[in-house]
Write an enzyme that holds these catalytic residues in place. Sequence first.
Site, mmCIF file in Angstrom:
data_model
loop_
_atom_site.group_PDB
_atom_site.id
_atom_site.type_symbol
_atom_site.label_atom_id
_atom_site.label_comp_id
_atom_site.label_asym_id
_atom_site.label_seq_id
_atom_site.Cartn_x
_atom_site.Cartn_y
_atom_site.Cartn_z
ATOM 1 C CG ASN A 10 -1.868 1.105 1.296
ATOM 2 O OD1 ASN A 10 -1.489 2.245 1.024
ATOM 3 N ND2 ASN A 10 -3.103 0.832 1.645
ATOM 4 C CG ASP A 12 -3.092 4.681 0.488
ATOM 5 O OD1 ASP A 12 -3.095 4.678 -0.759
ATOM 6 O OD2 ASP A 12 -3.948 4.111 1.181
ATOM 7 C CG HIS A 13 0.810 5.998 4.925
ATOM 8 N ND1 HIS A 13 -0.050 6.969 5.370
ATOM 9 C CD2 HIS A 13 0.246 4.820 5.262
ATOM 10 C CE1 HIS A 13 -1.071 6.403 5.979
ATOM 11 N NE2 HIS A 13 -0.909 5.097 5.924
ATOM 12 N NE ARG A 21 7.764 21.311 3.976
ATOM 13 C CZ ARG A 21 9.078 21.495 4.133
ATOM 14 N NH1 ARG A 21 9.879 21.497 3.101
ATOM 15 N NH2 ARG A 21 9.570 21.663 5.332
ATOM 16 C CG HIS A 46 -8.217 4.329 0.696
ATOM 17 N ND1 HIS A 46 -8.411 4.254 2.048
ATOM 18 C CD2 HIS A 46 -9.420 4.666 0.155
ATOM 19 C CE1 HIS A 46 -9.684 4.530 2.321
ATOM 20 N NE2 HIS A 46 -10.302 4.796 1.188
ATOM 21 N NE ARG A 48 -9.282 8.672 3.789
ATOM 22 C CZ ARG A 48 -9.516 7.712 4.674
ATOM 23 N NH1 ARG A 48 -8.726 6.660 4.719
ATOM 24 N NH2 ARG A 48 -10.510 7.795 5.522
ATOM 25 N NE ARG A 52 -6.224 10.917 5.698
ATOM 26 C CZ ARG A 52 -6.992 10.137 6.460
ATOM 27 N NH1 ARG A 52 -8.113 10.588 6.960
ATOM 28 N NH2 ARG A 52 -6.639 8.905 6.712
ATOM 29 C CD GLU A 73 -6.942 -0.075 0.899
ATOM 30 O OE1 GLU A 73 -7.040 1.023 1.480
ATOM 31 O OE2 GLU A 73 -6.179 -0.958 1.261
ATOM 32 C CB THR A 104 -18.147 -1.407 17.644
ATOM 33 O OG1 THR A 104 -18.126 -2.812 17.442
ATOM 34 C CG2 THR A 104 -19.530 -0.943 18.017
ATOM 35 C CD GLU A 154 -7.322 -6.215 2.885
ATOM 36 O OE1 GLU A 154 -7.373 -6.235 1.638
ATOM 37 O OE2 GLU A 154 -6.568 -5.454 3.531
ATOM 38 C CG HIS A 193 -5.597 -1.452 9.557
ATOM 39 N ND1 HIS A 193 -5.900 -0.388 8.734
ATOM 40 C CD2 HIS A 193 -5.329 -0.908 10.768
ATOM 41 C CE1 HIS A 193 -5.847 0.733 9.427
ATOM 42 N NE2 HIS A 193 -5.486 0.444 10.659
ATOM 43 N N GLY A 215 0.984 -1.350 4.384
ATOM 44 C CA GLY A 215 1.459 -0.046 3.954
ATOM 45 C C GLY A 215 2.251 0.712 5.000
#
Length: 243
Positions: A10, A12-13, A21, A46, A48, A52, A73, A104, A154, A193, A215
Amino acid sequence: MKRDLRLGVNIDHVATIRNARGGRHPDPVRAAKLAADSGAAGITAHLREARRHISDEDLDRLMAAIHLPLNLEMAATPEMVAIALRHKPHAACIVPERREERTTEGGLDVAGQRDSLRPVVASLLEAGIRVSLFIEPSPHQIEAAHAIGAPVIELHTGAYCDALGAARERELARVVAAAAQAEQLGLECHAGHGLSYETVIPVAAIPTISELNIGHFLIGEAIFIGLEDSIRQMRGLMIQART
Ligand code: PXP
């Protein structure tokens, strides 16, 4: 049945850091290429609703530049479904983005949204996209995923990764039981995750899980040892655990 175990990286980060920046560096597409060269079997990103991290342009570029299967995703919204149908990634993993879509614990509440999710799953499948649902390792969510026609689930491993000691053992037992239930129902089973070098081992050892999507830990570890090495080490641990 024992299955091959794929690593989906993943990215994304990488985009999260770039976006801190603005500008173009570091480029998530470059990270995806490095991941491909380091043994990833797929790339996960992902898109979003608030964009983001990954942007629409990133998605265009990933689709054009990456030859590995892309796992998109996405929330089950009309906008995201339209984007998926336009791009036709190899796979789409439906994830919760709004508070009310979550159970939850953090997975998608499939049991509570069967009627709205069923047509989303059907339209993606009809377009030839492999559909998975990101759910808690709980029997009623797995049963609901099966009932609405998803071929893949998943399992959310966040609670297992966050727990310590005996609580972690209990959470792991839920993941093991969920993978067994998925196998019994004929569902392909993925997990992800929060997985790290430590927490990946017992999950990778579950013989019926066929894909792990990882990720945050890989990108964080890349700060210290580089992305190629962080991916290679993770893959090595997965292979070791499986054999
Ligand atoms: N799988 C899914 C469905 C996710 O939403 C995420 C987080 O974006 C992951 C796997 C990877 O989680 P992590 O970044 O904690 O490794």
